[in-house]
Design a protein around this motif. Structure first.
Motif, mmCIF file in Angstrom:
data_model
loop_
_atom_site.group_PDB
_atom_site.id
_atom_site.type_symbol
_atom_site.label_atom_id
_atom_site.label_comp_id
_atom_site.label_asym_id
_atom_site.label_seq_id
_atom_site.Cartn_x
_atom_site.Cartn_y
_atom_site.Cartn_z
ATOM 1 N N MET A 142 0.789 -0.978 -0.136
ATOM 2 C CA MET A 142 -0.002 -0.134 0.142
ATOM 3 C C MET A 142 1.112 1.153 -0.065
ATOM 4 O O MET A 142 0.556 2.166 -0.618
ATOM 5 C CB MET A 142 -0.963 -0.033 1.151
ATOM 6 N N LYS A 143 2.085 1.280 0.633
ATOM 7 C CA LYS A 143 2.769 2.554 0.650
ATOM 8 C C LYS A 143 3.495 2.492 -0.497
ATOM 9 O O LYS A 143 3.702 3.667 -0.867
ATOM 10 C CB LYS A 143 4.007 1.961 2.047
ATOM 11 N N ARG A 144 3.788 1.556 -1.230
ATOM 12 C CA ARG A 144 4.290 1.550 -2.490
ATOM 13 C C ARG A 144 3.445 2.223 -3.389
ATOM 14 O O ARG A 144 3.803 3.130 -4.404
ATOM 15 C CB ARG A 144 4.652 0.170 -3.101
ATOM 16 N N ARG A 145 2.420 1.973 -3.388
ATOM 17 C CA ARG A 145 1.098 2.465 -4.377
ATOM 18 C C ARG A 145 1.036 3.919 -4.253
ATOM 19 O O ARG A 145 0.883 4.810 -5.072
ATOM 20 C CB ARG A 145 -0.318 1.395 -4.366
ATOM 21 N N LEU A 146 0.971 4.197 -2.840
ATOM 22 C CA LEU A 146 0.672 5.595 -2.511
ATOM 23 C C LEU A 146 2.099 6.339 -2.917
ATOM 24 O O LEU A 146 1.888 7.549 -3.374
ATOM 25 C CB LEU A 146 0.570 5.707 -0.982
ATOM 26 N N ASN A 147 3.181 5.777 -2.875
ATOM 27 C CA ASN A 147 4.236 6.445 -3.158
ATOM 28 C C ASN A 147 4.437 6.994 -4.698
ATOM 29 O O ASN A 147 4.518 7.808 -5.137
ATOM 30 C CB ASN A 147 5.454 5.607 -2.845
ATOM 31 N N ILE A 148 4.005 5.728 -5.511
ATOM 32 C CA ILE A 148 3.793 6.076 -7.047
ATOM 33 C C ILE A 148 2.711 7.239 -7.288
ATOM 34 O O ILE A 148 2.844 8.100 -7.901
ATOM 35 C CB ILE A 148 3.436 4.851 -7.673
ATOM 36 N N ALA A 149 1.498 7.153 -6.535
ATOM 37 C CA ALA A 149 0.432 7.823 -6.680
ATOM 38 C C ALA A 149 0.915 9.333 -6.359
ATOM 39 O O ALA A 149 0.408 10.361 -7.092
ATOM 40 C CB ALA A 149 -0.839 7.541 -5.892
ATOM 41 N N CYS A 150 1.627 9.782 -5.263
ATOM 42 C CA CYS A 150 1.958 10.866 -4.703
ATOM 43 C C CYS A 150 2.934 11.573 -6.109
ATOM 44 O O CYS A 150 2.899 12.969 -6.032
ATOM 45 C CB CYS A 150 2.796 10.904 -3.542
ATOM 46 N N GLY A 151 3.441 10.741 -6.817
ATOM 47 C CA GLY A 151 4.657 11.174 -7.909
ATOM 48 C C GLY A 151 3.774 11.636 -9.127
ATOM 49 O O GLY A 151 4.254 12.057 -9.924
ATOM 50 N N LEU A 152 2.207 11.237 -9.252
ATOM 51 C CA LEU A 152 1.583 11.488 -10.283
ATOM 52 C C LEU A 152 0.244 12.314 -9.942
ATOM 53 O O LEU A 152 -0.423 12.592 -11.143
ATOM 54 C CB LEU A 152 1.093 10.106 -10.662
#
Lengths: 297, 425
Positions: free
Chosen positions: A128-138
């Motif tokens: 979940m943290k990884r997915r959010l990390n990606i989402a924050c970059g987009l």
């Protein structure tokens, strides 16, 4: 070009990216992948060379709103909720008002975190943290996305979900560069592979092109024997036998002619063949061929 | 942009219970300890000098001396073996033991025959009994104070005795008084005796002999020892402000480690924006910390905050601004949280010791006072003292405010320079 003391981190490496493309940037540890990503993101002071984005040459310090960078570290605030993280980074990248709300809602939906939007991220799983990390970059809707090892430390389900997310982005015309050590993922997902080593690009192209230019059209023939081949038996020329003496492999260029010849040689050596497999060269084969088997830093 | 940075910082801060405790609870606890120990001592026994008195004479005069010493506000007199009047009268050996054991810094022994001889001037001769002070000479103050007060009460405790002795000396050299003179003297002496017995006693009583003196408090009329509370509120407040600001500045290192700093630098904020946002937030938290501590001091220890609100706000704003900038310097100089912790502890404790946070600067030597001016604490504390101790007008704070503004600008510039290592490599 970029040198850190005695180390040449980037030695003339150059990469082009086209609209909607997914490029895998591969290389051994210390090859220059992260330096390359940071240089494109404007975090590296290049000794020579330039970064051009949509025809615009970027100087160090220039803002790059078209660019989204997803670092390898989980660059999110653990005491903020998913929604708060997305909103904060969205605002800092210039997204405001109703547009911000829409982008945050989209990011939560896209990363499958809508149901956990109001929970602080300290309690999230690694995936979940990884997915959010990606989402924050987009969240600021960039046209080009750089991802540094986006699937490190996550389970196969989360990895699958991340690639589905990236596929959706590609469908919207976003260009993506990702670095990874998971060669089978890169082989399966990336349109184009760029291999960097010692700061220079050693190969670039679609997988088939890399295979034929590096290893040629050879296939790997694998014979599985029912019983170990006797020690005094003659192993067919060009074949490699494993320690159990039950697995023989060989490179064949003419499948029709070479396979039969090989089978006959094994039968002649009193080997009982129970299985035959023919496989094309993989990205791993290409990678090892180009970068060698020695351990890196 | 600044709003977003402030909101992120505030949300992170208020959800971090440890940070909240360290910022608001710990300084209040420390301040309360110092205020309880050193402040608000009016009428408290701990500030008075304890003195043991042995009356070997038990004459009217020696009893008057003992009574006068007991009435002195600066002394806490014991005349018995045990405290609170228990254990019987104290003797010389017992008094000496009290001094040797460190319970009392000084003991007074009134010898037998003191009241009979009553010699105040002239040739006393070696045979005349002498009052002894048994002293712990490692305390340079107590024996001197007791000796001075003893000389004072020898004039004021029994003035009629002194007058009678003086007249005896007069008669020795000038011849006997006439009967009319004798009658007048007797009347005068009786009058003195009556006045003394009527209860005009205590250290503030008008003496029969000696200069009439009034002690006037020009610093804090009517406020007593609350100025001491103000000093410790400022001293502890500034010291903990520096620690809090250094800790808050350390969030930069955490953000660098987590990667969020890279995200912030790549955004519209940039490194300058990130530092400015951090500085603003840390300064605001610093002001809040000082406000909480001083309000606590006002509610619990009577610190005179309300009459000094404008001065307090001015000093706190500029002090917090400078401390926040200083915290950022320490953070940008350090590579890790551990380095920051070590560096900030050494630097802040040294500055606090030299600058007067732990010990008043006005009690230090002149050299040390000048040396202390290189510290941030000294300027901040001087400003607070002007507000709370000297009741100075706001405009008088200009030197302190100017220096704090200068320090803020210098620290911010230094932090920006050190932070460049995070921008590009």
């Amino acid at each position: 070009m970029k040198r850190y003391g005695a180390t040449q981190a980037l030695a003339g490496a150059s990469i082009q990216l086209y609209a909607g493309e997914l490029v895998g940037l591969l290389g051994p540890n210390g090859a220059g992948k992260t330096t390359m990503i940071n240089a494109i993101a404007g975090r590296v002071r290049l000794d020579a060379g330039a970064v051009r984005l949509f025809g615009r040459t970027l100087a160090r310090g220039d803002k790059r709103p078209e660019l989204g960078v997803v670092p390898q570290e989980l660059a999110i605030y653990p005491l903020l909720t998913a929604r708060e993280n997305l909103a904060a980074f969205g605002r800092l990248y210039g997204v405001t008002g109703a547009d911000l709300k829409a982008r945050v809602d989209w990011a939560l939906e896209w990363s499958d975190l809508k149901d956990r939007a109001r929970e602080i991220t300290k309690r999230f799983s690694g995936g979940m943290k990884r997915r959010l990390n990606i989402a924050c970059g987009l969240v600021h809707k960039p046209s080009v996305v750089l991802l540094d090892e986006p699937t490190v430390g996550v389970d196969p389900q989360s990895r699958e979900r991340i690639y589905e997310m990236l596929a959706a982005l590609r469908g919207a015309g976003v260009s993506i560069v990702l670095t990874t050590h998971h060669l089978e993922e890169a082989e399966r997902r990336c349109e184009r592979i760029v291999i960097i080593d010692h700061g220079a690009i050693v190969a670039s192209g679609a997988l088939n092109d890399l295979v034929s230019s590096t290893l040629g059209a050879a296939r790997t023939l694998t014979l599985t024997l029912g019983q170990p081949l006797p020690v005094d038996a003659v192993v067919p020329a060009g074949a490699v036998i494993d320690e159990s003496r039950r697995l023989l492999t060989s490179q064949v260029h003419d499948v029709g002619a070479d396979v039969g010849r090989f089978l006959a040689a094994v039968n002649g050596a009193h080997g009982e063949v129970v299985d035959v497999a023919i496989a094309g060269s993989t990205l791993q084969d290409v990678f090892i061929a180009l970068t060698g088997r020695e351990l890196r830093e | 942009m600044f709003g977003t940075l402030l909101r992120v910082a505030w949300t992170n801060f208020r959800r971090d219970r440890v940070a909240l405790s360290l910022t608001f609870v710990l300084p209040v606890i420390f301040f309360s300890i110092f205020a309880g120990v050193f402040g608000n001592q009016r009428g408290s026994a701990t500030r008075r000098i304890p003195v043991a008195v042995v009356d070997q004479d038990a004459s009217e005069y020696s009893k008057a001396l003992v009574a006068a010493l007991e009435a002195e506000g600066a002394l806490r007199v014991r005349t018995t073996r045990e405290s609170e009047g228990r254990g019987g009268p104290l003797d010389r050996a017992g008094a000496e033991a009290l001094v040797r054991d460190g319970d009392f810094p000084v003991a007074v022994v009134l010898p037998k025959g003191l009241g009979e001889t009553r010699k105040f001037w002239g040739d006393t001769g070696t045979a005349a009994p002498r009052v002894q002070l048994l002293a712990d000479v490692s305390d340079p103050i107590a024996p001197q104070v007791v000796q001075g007060l003893l000389q004072k009460v020898s004039f004021t405790a029994a003035p009629e005795t002194m007058a009678t002795a003086g007249l005896a000396m007069f008669e020795k050299y000038s011849g006997p008084l006439t009967s009319e003179q004798r009658a007048s003297v007797d009347q005068w002496v009786s009058s003195m005796r009556r006045n003394r017995a009527a209860g005009s006693s205590g250290s503030n009583a008008a003496p029969a002999f000696g200069l009439p003196i009034d002690l006037v408090n020009v610093m804090q009329p009517g406020s007593g020892d609350t100025a001491t509370i103000s000093f410790y509120a400022a001293g502890i407040g500034v010291m903990f402000l520096l620690f809090s600001c250094a800790g808050a500045g350390g969030t930069l290192l955490e953000e660098e480690e987590s990667g969020t700093l890279g995200r912030l630098i790549s955004s519209r904020a940039g490194m300058s924006g990130v530092l400015a946002g951090k500085w603003l937030f840390i300064a605001m938290m610093g002001m809040l910390q000082l406000a909480v501590m001083f309000t606590w001091g006002a509610l619990v220890f009577g610190l005179p905050l309300l009459p000094h609100i404008p001065g307090f706000l001015v000093m706190s704003a500029f002090t917090a601004a400078a401390a926040a900038a200083f915290g950022l310097v320490l953070a940008t100089l350090s590579r890790t949280r551990a380095q920051l912790s070590g560096l900030s502890t050494i630097v802040i404790l040294t500055m606090s010791a030299l600058g007067g946070s732990m010990f008043p600067r006005f009690l230090m030597s002149e050299t040390m006072q000048k040396f202390g001016l290189v510290t941030f604490n000294a300027w901040a504390l001087d400003g607070y003292l002007k507000v709370f101790w000297r009741d100075s007008p706001l405009l008088d704070l200009w030197p302190q405010v100017l220096v704090l503004i200068g320090l803020t600008v210098a620290f911010l510039a230094a932090a920006r320079m050190f932070a460049r290592r995070w921008e590009t490599v």
